[in-house]
Design a protein around this motif. Structure first.
Motif, PDB file in Angstrom:
ATOM      1  N   VAL A   1     -25.655 -38.047  50.208  1.00  0.00           N
ATOM      2  CA  VAL A   1     -24.949 -38.472  48.840  1.00  0.00           C
ATOM      3  C   VAL A   1     -24.801 -37.301  48.112  1.00  0.00           C
ATOM      4  O   VAL A   1     -23.602 -37.046  47.612  1.00  0.00           O
ATOM      5  CB  VAL A   1     -25.338 -39.438  48.087  1.00  0.00           C
ATOM      6  CG1 VAL A   1     -24.431 -40.051  46.929  1.00  0.00           C
ATOM      7  CG2 VAL A   1     -25.679 -40.976  49.073  1.00  0.00           C
ATOM      8  N   GLY A   2     -25.711 -36.231  47.868  1.00  0.00           N
ATOM      9  CA  GLY A   2     -25.553 -35.281  47.274  1.00  0.00           C
ATOM     10  C   GLY A   2     -24.593 -34.046  47.636  1.00  0.00           C
ATOM     11  O   GLY A   2     -23.596 -33.649  47.130  1.00  0.00           O
ATOM     12  N   SER A   3     -24.700 -33.978  48.933  1.00  0.00           N
ATOM     13  CA  SER A   3     -23.723 -32.936  49.712  1.00  0.00           C
ATOM     14  C   SER A   3     -22.366 -33.961  49.750  1.00  0.00           C
ATOM     15  O   SER A   3     -21.374 -32.758  49.663  1.00  0.00           O
ATOM     16  CB  SER A   3     -24.407 -32.541  51.212  1.00  0.00           C
ATOM     17  OG  SER A   3     -24.586 -33.685  51.753  1.00  0.00           O
ATOM     18  N   ALA A   4     -22.278 -34.847  50.013  1.00  0.00           N
ATOM     19  CA  ALA A   4     -20.795 -35.387  49.944  1.00  0.00           C
ATOM     20  C   ALA A   4     -20.267 -35.421  48.529  1.00  0.00           C
ATOM     21  O   ALA A   4     -19.048 -35.240  48.458  1.00  0.00           O
ATOM     22  CB  ALA A   4     -20.989 -36.867  50.266  1.00  0.00           C
ATOM     23  N   ALA A   5     -21.127 -35.507  47.391  1.00  0.00           N
ATOM     24  CA  ALA A   5     -20.725 -35.571  46.130  1.00  0.00           C
ATOM     25  C   ALA A   5     -20.189 -33.974  45.746  1.00  0.00           C
ATOM     26  O   ALA A   5     -19.208 -33.721  45.092  1.00  0.00           O
ATOM     27  CB  ALA A   5     -21.704 -35.808  44.996  1.00  0.00           C
ATOM     28  N   ALA A   6     -20.777 -32.904  46.328  1.00  0.00           N
ATOM     29  CA  ALA A   6     -20.560 -31.559  46.272  1.00  0.00           C
ATOM     30  C   ALA A   6     -19.031 -31.363  46.881  1.00  0.00           C
ATOM     31  O   ALA A   6     -18.254 -30.635  46.192  1.00  0.00           O
ATOM     32  CB  ALA A   6     -21.532 -30.936  46.750  1.00  0.00           C
ATOM     33  N   ILE A   7     -18.778 -31.728  47.918  1.00  0.00           N
ATOM     34  CA  ILE A   7     -17.626 -31.637  48.522  1.00  0.00           C
ATOM     35  C   ILE A   7     -16.367 -32.391  47.721  1.00  0.00           C
ATOM     36  O   ILE A   7     -15.436 -31.692  47.635  1.00  0.00           O
ATOM     37  CB  ILE A   7     -17.573 -32.194  50.209  1.00  0.00           C
ATOM     38  CG1 ILE A   7     -18.797 -31.282  50.876  1.00  0.00           C
ATOM     39  CG2 ILE A   7     -16.320 -32.324  50.723  1.00  0.00           C
ATOM     40  CD1 ILE A   7     -19.022 -32.070  52.254  1.00  0.00           C
ATOM     41  N   ALA A   8     -16.703 -33.739  47.442  1.00  0.00           N
ATOM     42  CA  ALA A   8     -15.931 -34.275  46.623  1.00  0.00           C
ATOM     43  C   ALA A   8     -15.401 -33.735  45.154  1.00  0.00           C
ATOM     44  O   ALA A   8     -14.191 -33.586  44.925  1.00  0.00           O
ATOM     45  CB  ALA A   8     -16.281 -35.700  46.416  1.00  0.00           C
TER      46      ALA A   8
ATOM     47  N   PRO B   1     -18.904 -25.366  52.339  1.00  0.00           N
ATOM     48  CA  PRO B   1     -19.770 -26.236  53.352  1.00  0.00           C
ATOM     49  C   PRO B   1     -19.204 -27.626  53.256  1.00  0.00           C
ATOM     50  O   PRO B   1     -18.893 -28.053  52.224  1.00  0.00           O
ATOM     51  CB  PRO B   1     -21.343 -26.089  52.587  1.00  0.00           C
ATOM     52  CG  PRO B   1     -21.230 -24.959  51.602  1.00  0.00           C
ATOM     53  CD  PRO B   1     -19.841 -24.723  51.138  1.00  0.00           C
ATOM     54  N   LEU B   2     -19.074 -28.104  54.523  1.00  0.00           N
ATOM     55  CA  LEU B   2     -18.268 -29.411  54.549  1.00  0.00           C
ATOM     56  C   LEU B   2     -19.139 -30.570  55.341  1.00  0.00           C
ATOM     57  O   LEU B   2     -18.793 -31.564  55.559  1.00  0.00           O
ATOM     58  CB  LEU B   2     -17.011 -29.096  55.117  1.00  0.00           C
ATOM     59  CG  LEU B   2     -15.873 -28.617  54.476  1.00  0.00           C
ATOM     60  CD1 LEU B   2     -14.526 -28.711  55.118  1.00  0.00           C
ATOM     61  CD2 LEU B   2     -15.707 -29.323  53.015  1.00  0.00           C
ATOM     62  N   ILE B   3     -20.429 -30.112  55.732  1.00  0.00           N
ATOM     63  CA  ILE B   3     -21.069 -31.145  56.319  1.00  0.00           C
ATOM     64  C   ILE B   3     -21.858 -32.019  55.256  1.00  0.00           C
ATOM     65  O   ILE B   3     -22.693 -31.829  54.316  1.00  0.00           O
ATOM     66  CB  ILE B   3     -22.037 -30.593  57.198  1.00  0.00           C
ATOM     67  CG1 ILE B   3     -21.605 -29.924  58.310  1.00  0.00           C
ATOM     68  CG2 ILE B   3     -22.901 -31.584  57.987  1.00  0.00           C
ATOM     69  CD1 ILE B   3     -20.578 -30.336  59.139  1.00  0.00           C
TER      70      ILE B   3
ATOM     71  N   GLY C   1     -14.650 -41.065  55.975  1.00  0.00           N
ATOM     72  CA  GLY C   1     -14.004 -41.365  54.806  1.00  0.00           C
ATOM     73  C   GLY C   1     -14.821 -42.154  53.740  1.00  0.00           C
ATOM     74  O   GLY C   1     -14.827 -41.932  52.697  1.00  0.00           O
ATOM     75  N   ALA C   2     -15.627 -43.161  54.474  1.00  0.00           N
ATOM     76  CA  ALA C   2     -16.520 -44.136  53.527  1.00  0.00           C
ATOM     77  C   ALA C   2     -17.353 -43.254  52.805  1.00  0.00           C
ATOM     78  O   ALA C   2     -17.568 -43.364  51.775  1.00  0.00           O
ATOM     79  CB  ALA C   2     -17.034 -45.177  54.406  1.00  0.00           C
ATOM     80  N   ARG C   3     -17.991 -42.424  53.623  1.00  0.00           N
ATOM     81  CA  ARG C   3     -19.077 -41.321  53.170  1.00  0.00           C
ATOM     82  C   ARG C   3     -18.768 -40.508  52.209  1.00  0.00           C
ATOM     83  O   ARG C   3     -19.376 -40.204  50.816  1.00  0.00           O
ATOM     84  CB  ARG C   3     -20.085 -40.727  54.021  1.00  0.00           C
ATOM     85  CG  ARG C   3     -20.632 -41.800  54.918  1.00  0.00           C
ATOM     86  CD  ARG C   3     -21.483 -40.984  56.092  1.00  0.00           C
ATOM     87  NE  ARG C   3     -22.494 -42.084  56.839  1.00  0.00           N
ATOM     88  CZ  ARG C   3     -23.114 -41.975  58.057  1.00  0.00           C
ATOM     89  NH1 ARG C   3     -22.960 -40.662  58.482  1.00  0.00           N
ATOM     90  NH2 ARG C   3     -23.714 -42.604  58.214  1.00  0.00           N
ATOM     91  N   PHE C   4     -17.359 -39.976  52.174  1.00  0.00           N
ATOM     92  CA  PHE C   4     -16.765 -39.063  51.344  1.00  0.00           C
ATOM     93  C   PHE C   4     -16.594 -40.095  49.912  1.00  0.00           C
ATOM     94  O   PHE C   4     -16.694 -39.326  48.864  1.00  0.00           O
ATOM     95  CB  PHE C   4     -15.495 -38.598  51.844  1.00  0.00           C
ATOM     96  CG  PHE C   4     -14.881 -37.606  50.846  1.00  0.00           C
ATOM     97  CD1 PHE C   4     -14.906 -36.615  50.687  1.00  0.00           C
ATOM     98  CD2 PHE C   4     -13.677 -38.264  50.092  1.00  0.00           C
ATOM     99  CE1 PHE C   4     -14.309 -35.492  49.595  1.00  0.00           C
ATOM    100  CE2 PHE C   4     -12.987 -37.524  49.344  1.00  0.00           C
ATOM    101  CZ  PHE C   4     -13.317 -36.055  48.932  1.00  0.00           C
ATOM    102  N   LEU C   5     -16.176 -41.163  49.937  1.00  0.00           N
ATOM    103  CA  LEU C   5     -15.837 -41.932  49.037  1.00  0.00           C
ATOM    104  C   LEU C   5     -17.155 -42.144  48.075  1.00  0.00           C
ATOM    105  O   LEU C   5     -17.161 -41.896  46.734  1.00  0.00           O
ATOM    106  CB  LEU C   5     -15.043 -43.085  49.274  1.00  0.00           C
ATOM    107  CG  LEU C   5     -13.739 -42.996  49.944  1.00  0.00           C
ATOM    108  CD1 LEU C   5     -13.226 -44.292  50.432  1.00  0.00           C
ATOM    109  CD2 LEU C   5     -12.729 -42.824  48.677  1.00  0.00           C
ATOM    110  N   ARG C   6     -18.177 -42.206  48.555  1.00  0.00           N
ATOM    111  CA  ARG C   6     -19.386 -42.432  47.970  1.00  0.00           C
ATOM    112  C   ARG C   6     -19.750 -41.300  47.219  1.00  0.00           C
ATOM    113  O   ARG C   6     -20.147 -41.498  46.051  1.00  0.00           O
ATOM    114  CB  ARG C   6     -20.551 -42.644  48.858  1.00  0.00           C
ATOM    115  CG  ARG C   6     -21.815 -43.244  48.391  1.00  0.00           C
ATOM    116  CD  ARG C   6     -22.824 -43.910  49.266  1.00  0.00           C
ATOM    117  NE  ARG C   6     -22.939 -43.177  50.849  1.00  0.00           N
ATOM    118  CZ  ARG C   6     -23.723 -43.529  51.665  1.00  0.00           C
ATOM    119  NH1 ARG C   6     -24.269 -44.996  51.602  1.00  0.00           N
ATOM    120  NH2 ARG C   6     -24.012 -42.833  52.698  1.00  0.00           N
TER     121      ARG C   6
END
Length: 337
Positions: A293-300, A287-289, A12-17
């Motif tokens: 930060v860039g990949s987390a931002a793409a998912i978000a 893709p959900l892995i 959750g924290a990494r997704f929020l970033r």
């Protein structure tokens, strides 16, 4: 845009970033899980609130995903030398300072929400972080081991036992008497969209949903969730052990059904789970892995785009210009044409 997210744990924290990167001009409120909270050495420890605060504030140990970076453990070693228990839960010296300040403020009569706001004044996480409740709640797990059938704190089951002893029941002690913390229901009422990150659906998101009034408030909003299960396995941690305890399969489909409708309007799944479907829910495969930060931002961004599109549809307006869509499928609700 006003965004509310329910969150707990590392995922959750990494997704929020990533969400902060994807929507830097938005007003983001995070409702944090406090079921993991525990009292140790006379101090009140709030692991999920701290993980969000440290991650977004730049103080997290990136490798392990929790605790402070550049940490030392002198106090822990000294406590062990005195034989003080528990020794299975390791707090670092820098981390101790946070718990000391929190406990002093709680003992002085400040509610947890005010304490969290004060702690965030130092870390400046870029979001408004609110505990799900100011009332004390703790997640306990019923197990049977060599000592017989007993209940242990979730942290003991998760950290000391590594969820190796099957959970017979997971109970949020104090939930019946707990109310949402000040600002929680107001934030949900004002939200344009709500995002459920890939946090543990049982002991993170599921715990928050047990606080009276929160689920009902969410059912009137546009809610998009991100699956914490990829290809039949948790992305991180031992969510499968928690799902097994409540009789739910470890699949993206089963977790979506656990949340269900009318709570969830949209659901992001991994590409290998593209067949997931539930009546009334729009499902997109991407893709959900979260590698960085860039990949987390793409998912978000994908979750936010889907939420904005669905919110516009509910309001009878077209999707906003520039919103991006991926492979998706919507199954009509039963009886719909």
């Amino acid at each position: 845009m006003r965004i509310v997210s329910l969150a707990g744990g590392i995922g959750g924290a990494r997704f929020l970033r990533g969400l902060l990167t994807a929507a830097p001009d938005s007003e983001i409120t995070v409702i944090g899980n406090t079921g993991d909270d525990i009292s140790l050495y006379g101090l009140r420890v709030c692991p999920d609130l701290d993980t969000v605060m440290y991650t977004l504030g730049g103080g997290i140990d990136e490798e392990q995903g929790w605790g402070r970076r550049q940490e030392s453990h002198v106090v822990k070693e000294e406590l062990a030398a005195y034989g003080v228990e528990p020794q299975w839960f390791g707090l670092g010296d820098r981390d101790f300072a946070t718990h000391i300040v929190r406990t002093q403020m709680l003992d002085a009569g400040y509610p947890l929400s005010a304490v969290t706001e004060a702690l965030c004044a130092r870390w400046r996480p870029g979001v408004r972080l609110i505990p799900m409740s100011d009332d004390r709640t703790e997640t306990h797990v019923v197990i049977t081991d060599e000592r017989g059938r007993r209940a242990v704190h979730f942290q003991e089951w998760w950290v000391r036992l590594r969820a190796s002893v099957p959970a017979e029941q997971i109970v949020l002690v104090g939930a019946d008497a707990a109310s949402p913390a000040p600002g929680v229901l107001e934030a949900l009422a004002a939200a344009d969209v709500v995002i459920l990150p890939p946090s543990n659906p049982v002991v993170s998101i599921g715990t928050i949903l047990q606080i009276k009034g929160i689920r009902e408030a969410l059912e009137g909003k546009t809610v998009v969730g991100v699956s914490p299960i990829v290809g039949g396995a948790p992305v991180r941690g031992m969510a499968d052990a928690c799902l097994t305890a409540i009789g739910v399969e470890t699949t993206a489909q089963a977790v979506l059904e656990l949340y269900g409708t009318p709570l969830v309007d949209g659901w992001l799944v991994a590409e290998e789970d593209a067949g997931v479907a539930l009546g009334g829910v729009e499902v997109e495969a991407r893709p959900l892995i979260m590698h960085d930060v860039g990949s987390a931002a793409a998912i978000a961004r994908a979750a936010l785009d889907l939420a904005v599109r669905l919110a516009g549809r509910e309001a009878g307006s077209p999707a906003p210009p520039g919103s991006r869509t991926g492979e998706s499928r919507t199954v009509p609700e039963e009886g719909a044409r």
